[in-house]
Each structure stands twice: as structure tokens, then as C-alpha cells.
Scaffold this active site. Sequence first.
Site, PDB file in Angstrom:
ATOM      1  N   ASN A   1       0.810  -1.404   0.032  1.00 21.50           N
ATOM      2  CA  ASN A   1       0.207  -0.008  -0.017  1.00 21.50           C
ATOM      3  C   ASN A   1       0.822   1.278   0.042  1.00 21.50           C
ATOM      4  O   ASN A   1       1.914   1.302   0.697  1.00 21.50           O
ATOM      5  CB  ASN A   1      -0.920   0.028   1.101  1.00 21.50           C
ATOM      6  CG  ASN A   1      -0.537  -0.168   2.485  1.00 21.50           C
ATOM      7  OD1 ASN A   1       0.698  -1.002   2.659  1.00 21.50           O
ATOM      8  ND2 ASN A   1      -0.856   0.616   3.484  1.00 21.50           N
TER       9      ASN A   1
ATOM     10  N   GLU B   1       0.391   5.140   0.661  1.00 21.15           N
ATOM     11  CA  GLU B   1      -0.592   6.057   1.159  1.00 21.15           C
ATOM     12  C   GLU B   1      -0.084   7.619   0.552  1.00 21.15           C
ATOM     13  O   GLU B   1       0.847   7.582   0.077  1.00 21.15           O
ATOM     14  CB  GLU B   1      -0.696   6.150   2.774  1.00 21.15           C
ATOM     15  CG  GLU B   1      -1.097   4.815   3.299  1.00 21.15           C
ATOM     16  CD  GLU B   1      -1.267   4.741   4.603  1.00 21.15           C
ATOM     17  OE1 GLU B   1      -0.897   5.461   5.506  1.00 21.15           O
ATOM     18  OE2 GLU B   1      -2.226   3.827   5.034  1.00 21.15           O
TER      19      GLU B   1
ATOM     20  N   GLU C   1      -3.122  -4.587  -2.900  1.00 21.52           N
ATOM     21  CA  GLU C   1      -3.368  -5.749  -4.053  1.00 21.52           C
ATOM     22  C   GLU C   1      -3.333  -4.911  -5.362  1.00 21.52           C
ATOM     23  O   GLU C   1      -3.056  -5.553  -6.514  1.00 21.52           O
ATOM     24  CB  GLU C   1      -4.861  -6.264  -3.585  1.00 21.52           C
ATOM     25  CG  GLU C   1      -4.946  -6.852  -2.435  1.00 21.52           C
ATOM     26  CD  GLU C   1      -5.421  -5.976  -1.105  1.00 21.52           C
ATOM     27  OE1 GLU C   1      -4.818  -5.034  -0.967  1.00 21.52           O
ATOM     28  OE2 GLU C   1      -6.023  -6.353  -0.397  1.00 21.52           O
TER      29      GLU C   1
ATOM     30  N   CYS D   1      -3.959   0.528  -2.475  1.00 17.36           N
ATOM     31  CA  CYS D   1      -3.971  -0.677  -1.648  1.00 17.36           C
ATOM     32  C   CYS D   1      -2.635  -1.785  -2.278  1.00 17.36           C
ATOM     33  O   CYS D   1      -2.422  -1.706  -3.337  1.00 17.36           O
ATOM     34  CB  CYS D   1      -5.222  -1.304  -1.673  1.00 17.36           C
ATOM     35  SG  CYS D   1      -6.512  -0.780  -0.671  1.00 17.36           S
TER      36      CYS D   1
ATOM     37  N   CYS E   1     -10.445  -3.685  -4.112  1.00 22.58           N
ATOM     38  CA  CYS E   1      -9.504  -4.472  -4.576  1.00 22.58           C
ATOM     39  C   CYS E   1     -10.088  -5.572  -5.264  1.00 22.58           C
ATOM     40  O   CYS E   1      -9.584  -6.421  -6.200  1.00 22.58           O
ATOM     41  CB  CYS E   1      -8.536  -4.775  -3.449  1.00 22.58           C
ATOM     42  SG  CYS E   1      -7.228  -3.337  -3.152  1.00 22.58           S
TER      43      CYS E   1
ATOM     44  N   CYS F   1     -10.176  -5.508   0.542  1.00 21.68           N
ATOM     45  CA  CYS F   1     -11.231  -4.417   0.322  1.00 21.68           C
ATOM     46  C   CYS F   1     -11.974  -4.672  -0.724  1.00 21.68           C
ATOM     47  O   CYS F   1     -11.411  -5.208  -1.874  1.00 21.68           O
ATOM     48  CB  CYS F   1     -10.937  -3.042   0.590  1.00 21.68           C
ATOM     49  SG  CYS F   1     -10.139  -2.192  -0.816  1.00 21.68           S
TER      50      CYS F   1
HETATM   51  N1  THU Z   1      -5.125  -1.449   2.501  1.00 14.70           N
HETATM   52  C1  THU Z   1      -4.786  -2.215   1.665  1.00 14.70           C
HETATM   53  O1  THU Z   1      -3.528  -2.236   1.202  1.00 14.70           O
HETATM   54  N2  THU Z   1      -5.610  -3.321   1.081  1.00 14.70           N
HETATM   55  C2  THU Z   1      -6.724  -3.609   1.449  1.00 14.70           C
HETATM   56  O2  THU Z   1      -7.604  -4.625   1.034  1.00 14.70           O
HETATM   57  C3  THU Z   1      -7.570  -2.783   2.386  1.00 14.70           C
HETATM   58  C4  THU Z   1      -6.597  -1.576   2.892  1.00 14.70           C
HETATM   59  C5  THU Z   1      -4.539  -0.337   2.977  1.00 14.70           C
HETATM   60  C6  THU Z   1      -5.055   1.192   2.561  1.00 14.70           C
HETATM   61  C7  THU Z   1      -4.493   2.014   3.724  1.00 14.70           C
HETATM   62  O3  THU Z   1      -3.199   2.396   3.223  1.00 14.70           O
HETATM   63  C8  THU Z   1      -4.501   1.023   4.953  1.00 14.70           C
HETATM   64  O4  THU Z   1      -4.434  -0.295   4.399  1.00 14.70           O
HETATM   65  C9  THU Z   1      -5.581   1.261   6.064  1.00 14.70           C
HETATM   66  O5  THU Z   1      -6.878   1.162   5.222  1.00 14.70           O
END
Ligand code: THU
Length: 128
Positions: free
Chosen positions: A40, A42, A53, A51, A88, A85
Site C-alpha cells: 500500500n 498512502e 493488492e 492498496c 481490490c 477491500c
Molecule cells: N489497505 C490495503 O492495502 N488493502 C486492503 O485491501 C485494505 C486496506 C490499506 C489502505 C491503507 O493504506 C491502509 O490499508 C488502511 O486502510
Amino acid sequence: MADLMDLARAAAEKAYAPYSGFRVGCALETAAGGRFTGVNVENASYGLTLCAERSAVCQAVSAEGPGLRIARVAVICLGHEFPPCGACRQMLAEFALTGGATEVTFLKDGRLVMRTLAELLPEAFQLA
Ligand code: THU
């Protein structure tokens, strides 16, 4: 050969997550046998966050091209547990095996669980 989940865990160490602190790693294996990881990433403008994935999918498409199919996926968040999520799941569905047979592994209650993408995202959106 390293287990897919081990690759995901190692990748998570490289996540860029200064805002949530949730360091997520994803590893996927394509039908052609290619292995790709993603983390991920940010952003100060929170909505731009990518994310792990989707990051891995972008790596895979960039390497194998538009015809790739994803056979297996592993995702892990250091210190937390969750499945991919919804966004994804939809992006994985774009490159899933026929019938959504792609296998997705994640941690739940301290154990690894595997679900097919069809189980995680029944009736995925697609352009008819
Ligand atoms: N996140 C992911 O990388 N994958 C997911 O399927 C859900 C959330 C990350 C996004 C963000 O940087 C952190 O987790 C918190 O939501």
C-alpha cells in the site's frame, strides 16, 4: 520456492503507510507462473491511497501485459487481519481465472484462510 504468503509478508515491510500505520503486502502468482508483489502506498491526500493488492496487479500487468490471469493471491497486514477491500476485489476480478476461481489467502483469527474470488465478490461487475 518461497510461499506466496512469505513474499507478501516480506513486501509489507516496504509499505508506505505513515498515516494509518497499516503496512500491507500482497503477492500474486499468474497463470503463466509469474510472481509479483505490491504494497500500500498512502498519500497526504488520503483518497489517493493505493492498496497493496491493486499495487501488485499493476506490477503484474506492467510485466505480463493485458492478457494476464491471476491464479493465486496472498495478502497480509502486519499486526492486523483483513481480507481484500471491495475495490481490490473488483480489480482482482478483472484478471481472475474463469468463473472467479482465483484463490485468495489472508489471515483470519490467526489462521490462514483461502477463498475464491467468486466467494469474495459474487456477481462482480463486468461490462456485458
Ligand atoms: N489497505 C490495503 O492495502 N488493502 C486492503 O485491501 C485494505 C486496506 C490499506 C489502505 C491503507 O493504506 C491502509 O490499508 C488502511 O486502510
